[in-house]
Scaffold this motif. Structure first.
Motif, PDB file in Angstrom:
ATOM      1  N   ASP A  37      -6.047   5.751  11.422  1.00  0.00           N
ATOM      2  CA  ASP A  37      -5.364   7.071  11.822  1.00  0.00           C
ATOM      3  C   ASP A  37      -5.887   8.394  10.755  1.00  0.00           C
ATOM      4  N   ASN A  38      -6.906   7.924  10.039  1.00  0.00           N
ATOM      5  CA  ASN A  38      -7.546   8.910   9.238  1.00  0.00           C
ATOM      6  C   ASN A  38      -6.513   9.418   7.977  1.00  0.00           C
ATOM      7  N   ARG A  39      -5.732   8.490   7.511  1.00  0.00           N
ATOM      8  CA  ARG A  39      -4.978   8.460   6.366  1.00  0.00           C
ATOM      9  C   ARG A  39      -5.439   7.802   5.300  1.00  0.00           C
ATOM     10  N   LYS A  40      -5.123   8.086   4.042  1.00  0.00           N
ATOM     11  CA  LYS A  40      -5.738   7.552   3.003  1.00  0.00           C
ATOM     12  C   LYS A  40      -4.808   6.315   2.664  1.00  0.00           C
ATOM     13  N   THR A  92       0.821  -1.252  -0.107  1.00  0.00           N
ATOM     14  CA  THR A  92      -0.093  -0.027  -0.110  1.00  0.00           C
ATOM     15  C   THR A  92       0.817   1.197  -0.015  1.00  0.00           C
ATOM     16  N   VAL A  93       0.267   2.352  -0.355  1.00  0.00           N
ATOM     17  CA  VAL A  93       0.826   3.497  -0.075  1.00  0.00           C
ATOM     18  C   VAL A  93      -0.080   4.444   0.926  1.00  0.00           C
ATOM     19  N   ILE A  94       0.383   4.792   1.786  1.00  0.00           N
ATOM     20  CA  ILE A  94      -0.307   5.569   2.830  1.00  0.00           C
ATOM     21  C   ILE A  94       0.054   7.063   2.936  1.00  0.00           C
ATOM     22  N   VAL A  95      -1.164   7.914   2.870  1.00  0.00           N
ATOM     23  CA  VAL A  95      -0.834   9.263   2.675  1.00  0.00           C
ATOM     24  C   VAL A  95      -1.731  10.116   3.602  1.00  0.00           C
ATOM     25  N   PRO A  96      -1.240  11.118   4.147  1.00  0.00           N
ATOM     26  CA  PRO A  96      -2.427  12.123   4.934  1.00  0.00           C
ATOM     27  C   PRO A  96      -3.286  12.447   4.181  1.00  0.00           C
ATOM     28  N   ASP A 151     -10.367  18.069   6.181  1.00  0.00           N
ATOM     29  CA  ASP A 151     -11.323  19.336   6.568  1.00  0.00           C
ATOM     30  C   ASP A 151     -11.198  20.276   5.436  1.00  0.00           C
ATOM     31  N   VAL A 152     -10.318  19.865   4.402  1.00  0.00           N
ATOM     32  CA  VAL A 152      -9.804  20.657   3.339  1.00  0.00           C
ATOM     33  C   VAL A 152     -10.639  20.423   1.912  1.00  0.00           C
ATOM     34  N   PRO A 153     -11.752  21.091   1.500  1.00  0.00           N
ATOM     35  CA  PRO A 153     -12.242  20.595   0.230  1.00  0.00           C
ATOM     36  C   PRO A 153     -11.639  20.401  -0.889  1.00  0.00           C
ATOM     37  N   GLY A 154     -11.746  19.319  -1.470  1.00  0.00           N
ATOM     38  CA  GLY A 154     -10.847  19.143  -2.920  1.00  0.00           C
ATOM     39  C   GLY A 154      -9.486  18.338  -2.503  1.00  0.00           C
ATOM     40  N   ALA A 155      -9.340  17.914  -0.985  1.00  0.00           N
ATOM     41  CA  ALA A 155      -8.020  17.403  -1.004  1.00  0.00           C
ATOM     42  C   ALA A 155      -7.692  15.986  -1.668  1.00  0.00           C
ATOM     43  N   LEU A 156      -8.976  15.039  -1.567  1.00  0.00           N
ATOM     44  CA  LEU A 156      -8.845  13.895  -2.124  1.00  0.00           C
ATOM     45  C   LEU A 156      -8.816  14.036  -3.762  1.00  0.00           C
ATOM     46  N   THR A 198      -5.783  13.482  -8.641  1.00  0.00           N
ATOM     47  CA  THR A 198      -5.259  14.120 -10.089  1.00  0.00           C
ATOM     48  C   THR A 198      -3.746  13.753 -10.038  1.00  0.00           C
ATOM     49  N   ARG A 199      -2.803  13.758  -9.027  1.00  0.00           N
ATOM     50  CA  ARG A 199      -1.551  13.543  -9.095  1.00  0.00           C
ATOM     51  C   ARG A 199      -1.071  12.147  -9.694  1.00  0.00           C
TER      52      ARG A 199
END
Length: 121
Positions: free
Chosen positions: A103-106, A68-72, A76-81, A86-87
């Motif tokens: 831990d609320n990471r993706k 897996t790749v785990i990222v923060p 609460d920031v609109p558009g973060a996902l 996109t990247r």
């Protein structure tokens, strides 16, 4: 510790998840995130090989193990996902699954973890 995604068929919904949870619990494998969609469960585990062995020993077949790749994620920031995705898309990385950990990471399950990490660096 390298976290892995286990993909497990769950054709009987709650009954499948009850069995998966019992088998992994008995084997001492902790689930650190995940969920079930369209009769397929995805779980984040630290002990990937032990999880696969336990499930297969219990007769549960077609279990897949992937890094897996785990990222923060600034939830609460609109558009973060959207920016993260996109990247990945711009880098040609194929997303197989995504969910959150405890831990609320993706948690990203992708075809090329190294390319994903580079795109998100």
């Amino acid at each position: 510790m390298t976290m892995c995604d286990i993909t497990v068929p769950a054709p009987d919904g709650a009954a499948s998840l009850a069995r998966i949870g019992a088998v992994l619990g008995e084997a001492g494998v902790s689930l650190e995130g995940g969920g079930m969609w369209a009769e397929v469960a995805h779980y984040l585990v630290a002990e990937g090989d032990a999880a696969v062995r336990a499930l297969e020993s219990a007769g549960i077949r077609d279990v897949e193990l992937r890094p897996t790749v785990i990222v923060p994620l600034d939830a609460d920031v609109p558009g973060a996902l959207g920016r993260i995705m996109t990247r990945l898309a711009d880098a040609g990385v194929r997303l197989l699954a995504q969910y959150s950990d405890h831990d609320n990471r993706k948690v990203l399950v992708v075809d090329d973890p190294d390319a994903a990490r580079a795109a998100l660096a």
